[in-house]
Design a protein around this motif. Structure first.
Motif, mmCIF file in Angstrom:
data_model
loop_
_atom_site.group_PDB
_atom_site.id
_atom_site.type_symbol
_atom_site.label_atom_id
_atom_site.label_comp_id
_atom_site.label_asym_id
_atom_site.label_seq_id
_atom_site.Cartn_x
_atom_site.Cartn_y
_atom_site.Cartn_z
ATOM 1 N N PRO A 171 -44.548 31.063 -38.682
ATOM 2 C CA PRO A 171 -43.325 31.505 -39.353
ATOM 3 C C PRO A 171 -42.816 30.458 -40.334
ATOM 4 O O PRO A 171 -42.857 29.256 -40.066
ATOM 5 C CB PRO A 171 -42.337 31.694 -38.190
ATOM 6 N N VAL A 172 -42.326 30.914 -41.470
ATOM 7 C CA VAL A 172 -41.722 30.017 -42.456
ATOM 8 C C VAL A 172 -40.633 30.785 -43.185
ATOM 9 O O VAL A 172 -40.832 31.925 -43.597
ATOM 10 C CB VAL A 172 -42.771 29.476 -43.449
ATOM 11 N N GLY A 173 -39.467 30.157 -43.300
ATOM 12 C CA GLY A 173 -38.364 30.799 -43.998
ATOM 13 C C GLY A 173 -38.452 30.589 -45.488
ATOM 14 O O GLY A 173 -39.147 29.690 -45.966
ATOM 15 N N PRO A 174 -37.742 31.397 -46.267
ATOM 16 C CA PRO A 174 -37.748 31.211 -47.714
ATOM 17 C C PRO A 174 -37.042 29.926 -48.108
ATOM 18 O O PRO A 174 -36.100 29.483 -47.453
ATOM 19 C CB PRO A 174 -36.990 32.437 -48.238
ATOM 20 N N MET A 175 -37.499 29.300 -49.163
ATOM 21 C CA MET A 175 -36.898 28.080 -49.663
ATOM 22 C C MET A 175 -35.465 28.354 -50.120
ATOM 23 O O MET A 175 -35.188 29.359 -50.771
ATOM 24 C CB MET A 175 -37.736 27.553 -50.830
ATOM 25 N N THR A 176 -34.553 27.454 -49.802
ATOM 26 C CA THR A 176 -33.162 27.577 -50.220
ATOM 27 C C THR A 176 -32.913 26.780 -51.497
ATOM 28 O O THR A 176 -33.709 25.904 -51.873
ATOM 29 C CB THR A 176 -32.220 27.061 -49.123
ATOM 30 N N ASP A 177 -31.773 27.047 -52.131
ATOM 31 C CA ASP A 177 -31.421 26.290 -53.334
ATOM 32 C C ASP A 177 -31.231 24.812 -53.027
ATOM 33 O O ASP A 177 -31.633 23.946 -53.810
ATOM 34 C CB ASP A 177 -30.134 26.851 -53.952
#
Length: 209
Positions: free
Chosen positions: A39-45
């Motif tokens: 699992p990997v979350g989307p990159m944040t600003d």
């Protein structure tokens, strides 16, 4: 047009590295390398513009000017990427994830243009994305443009010196097949750097709680 035999393995390598980096940036999973999805979350600003060391080169609002270790902002639009005239500082400044990703997207987009496009775009024409979602979308568009450029060539083009006229490398002096190989190396090594920066952000800049 049939893909030349010599191009096919390089195109497959490009597709693999592109998907690996896209998955690593946006999730929801990335292949661990042995077929297991992690699992990997989307990159944040905040992660996109994270500066893990003093004096980083990064992506900044043009109105704010370049960072303290840079002389100017390259690109067009509201945001720019830190740089300086040649020769660059030695040792080079540490570059953020945003810097590395936009550098990679820019070189893909401009090389595509100088292969089967207008052959006129410069770094001043490249619009620097200021947020994570736009940067991911821009990478996908730039990688797609380069892939389309690859699909436009025949076997003779692969041996043609200067088939790609991108002015910031050896492209005008090299057979196109060598350029394709080099672009793959850029994608592989910058993709690995970006993945490591994501890992470091997760363990070093994670909110307490």
């Amino acid at each position: 047009m049939a893909i030349p035999d010599r191009l096919a393995p390089l195109l497959a390598e490009f597709d693999f590295a592109r998907k690996r980096l896209t998955d690593r940036l946006s999730g929801p999973v990335v292949n661990s390398g042995n077929g297991t999805d992690v699992p990997v979350g989307p990159m944040t600003d905040a992660e996109y513009r994270w500066e893990p060391a003093p004096g980083c080169w990064s992506v900044r609002r043009r109105a704010d000017g370049p960072g303290p270790a840079a002389a100017l902002l390259t690109g067009t639009g509201e945001w720019g990427r830190d740089t300086s005239p040649y020769p660059h500082p030695v040792p080079p400044p540490f570059t953020t994830l945003a810097w590395r990703l936009t550098h990679l997207s820019e070189l893909l987009a401009l090389r595509a243009d100088h292969t089967n496009g207008t052959r006129s775009l410069t770094r001043d024409d490249y619009r620097i994305p200021g947020d994570a979602a736009a940067a991911i979308a821009d990478f996908d568009a730039s990688a797609g443009a380069w892939r389309a450029a690859l699909l436009s060539v025949d076997d003779k083009d692969l041996d043609t010196v200067g088939h790609c006229s991108y002015p910031h490398g050896g492209d005008p002096e090299e057979p196109f097949l060598e350029v394709v190989w080099w672009v793959n190396q850029e994608l592989l090594h910058h993709g690995a750097e970006i993945a490591l920066l994501r890992d470091l952000y997760r363990v070093l800049d994670r909110p307490a709680g």
